[in-house]
Write an enzyme that holds these catalytic residues in place. Sequence first.
Site, PDB file in Angstrom:
ATOM      1  N   ALA A 154      46.540  36.964  34.662  1.00 20.22           N
ATOM      2  CA  ALA A 154      45.443  36.983  33.688  1.00 20.22           C
ATOM      3  C   ALA A 154      44.097  36.746  34.370  1.00 20.22           C
ATOM      4  O   ALA A 154      43.097  37.398  34.055  1.00 20.22           O
ATOM      5  CB  ALA A 154      45.686  35.938  32.612  1.00 20.22           C
ATOM      6  N   TYR A 155      44.081  35.802  35.304  1.00 22.64           N
ATOM      7  CA  TYR A 155      42.840  35.495  36.027  1.00 22.64           C
ATOM      8  C   TYR A 155      42.398  36.686  36.882  1.00 22.64           C
ATOM      9  O   TYR A 155      41.228  37.086  36.861  1.00 22.64           O
ATOM     10  CB  TYR A 155      43.064  34.262  36.901  1.00 22.64           C
ATOM     11  CG  TYR A 155      41.874  33.874  37.751  1.00 22.64           C
ATOM     12  CD1 TYR A 155      40.707  33.408  37.177  1.00 22.64           C
ATOM     13  CD2 TYR A 155      41.943  33.965  39.144  1.00 22.64           C
ATOM     14  CE1 TYR A 155      39.618  33.041  37.962  1.00 22.64           C
ATOM     15  CE2 TYR A 155      40.867  33.595  39.932  1.00 22.64           C
ATOM     16  CZ  TYR A 155      39.711  33.139  39.336  1.00 22.64           C
ATOM     17  OH  TYR A 155      38.630  32.779  40.114  1.00 22.64           O
ATOM     18  N   VAL A 156      43.336  37.270  37.618  1.00 24.20           N
ATOM     19  CA  VAL A 156      42.998  38.409  38.465  1.00 24.20           C
ATOM     20  C   VAL A 156      42.540  39.598  37.625  1.00 24.20           C
ATOM     21  O   VAL A 156      41.635  40.345  38.016  1.00 24.20           O
ATOM     22  CB  VAL A 156      44.188  38.781  39.375  1.00 24.20           C
ATOM     23  CG1 VAL A 156      43.990  40.140  40.024  1.00 24.20           C
ATOM     24  CG2 VAL A 156      44.359  37.724  40.456  1.00 24.20           C
TER      25      VAL A 156
END
Length: 246
Positions: A154-156
């Site tokens: 999700a962060y990437v």
Amino acid sequence: MSDTTSPRVALVTGGSGGIGHAVVERLARDGFAVAVHYAGNKDRADDLVEAITADGGRAIAVGGDVADEQDMAAAFDAVEAAFGGIDVLVNTAGMMRLGPLVELDLDLLDRMHRTNIRGTFVVDQLAARRLRSGGAIINFSTSVTRAQFPNYGAYVASKAAVEAITLILARELRGRDITVNAVAPGPTATPLFLDGKDEATIDHLAKAVPLERLGRPEDIAESVAFLAGPARWVNGQVLFTNGGLA
């Protein structure tokens, strides 16, 4: 063109903590007048401003939600009122929450993407409208877009969007003499990175780097100072500042 006899002016979002704090200190040492943006930690931003001004520099603190266009327009207004204009935007503000894709809470996903994607879009849009000729926009991605560690999906995804915004905006600002780049740190010893990780995980990530240590915020600030100052022929790039992490 901005007045070359006056200090260049930088607005650093997320400037009250972590990498942003180191960036503010470095740019102030380089002679910039600096606006230290904070979302919730006003006291820390005020302390940093006080330290810079006590050392003979020029700095103010500005608050606001990076994803709220009215908050950030007011922040840009405050910087222009204090220093006469803005030359450099450094967008270090961000959220990082980790977990397997199959388990990640969707409300958490939405909050992270609101800060990382919408927040970048809002401040870049304002910077594109307001920065003086000779300016620089510096966004923040992550080296995990290439390293692809599990639990970072999700962060990437949010940082891949930041890279897309960066690379396209660089081309859209043709003729403006404004560079647009992103810095993609590797594992860096900040509260954002260290939160929730045990010693074994931190040691593993440090050893994954050929230099066999975590980055320091000051390491990342070096790249920002390069892009904010002498790097006028670097444009539309993602600078991986990660000690050689694959």
